[in-house]
Write a protein that holds these residues in place. Structure first.
Motif: not given
Length: 97
Positions: A18-34
């Motif tokens: 969302s716009p309030m998170l601006g330039r946040a860096e993503p962390t991609r992970l899998t939890v419980d198969g999602h």
């Protein structure tokens, strides 16, 4: 040309904070198969779920997204700050710094 523009906009919205998170860096992970992307900016965090979820697995999904936020940030979530649905969940962090 319009179809291409609409398609590009739709794809851009799939995994963006969302716009309030601006330039946040993503962390991609899998939890419980999602597959989940967690975005963090300061004490704000947002989890975005990707893919199809069977109806019988929806009940536990909110907890799974909260677990992904904790796992990605190493912080607890502030009590009563969690809002959203099983597609996008937002919260404030409670980190012991």
């Amino acid at each position: 040309m319009r179809i291409l523009l609409v398609a590009l906009l739709a794809l851009a919205a799939c995994d963006s904070p969302s716009p309030m998170l601006g330039r946040a860096e993503p962390t991609r992970l899998t939890v419980d198969g999602h597959d989940i992307t967690v975005w963090r900016a300061g004490d704000r965090v947002e989890a975005i779920r990707h893919g199809f979820v069977r109806r019988d697995r929806m009940a536990d999904l909110r907890g799974t997204l909260m677990q992904a936020m904790r796992q990605a940030t190493g912080c607890d979530l502030r009590k009563d700050s969690v809002e959203g649905d099983i597609g996008v969940l937002r919260a404030r962090l409670d980190c012991d710094d």
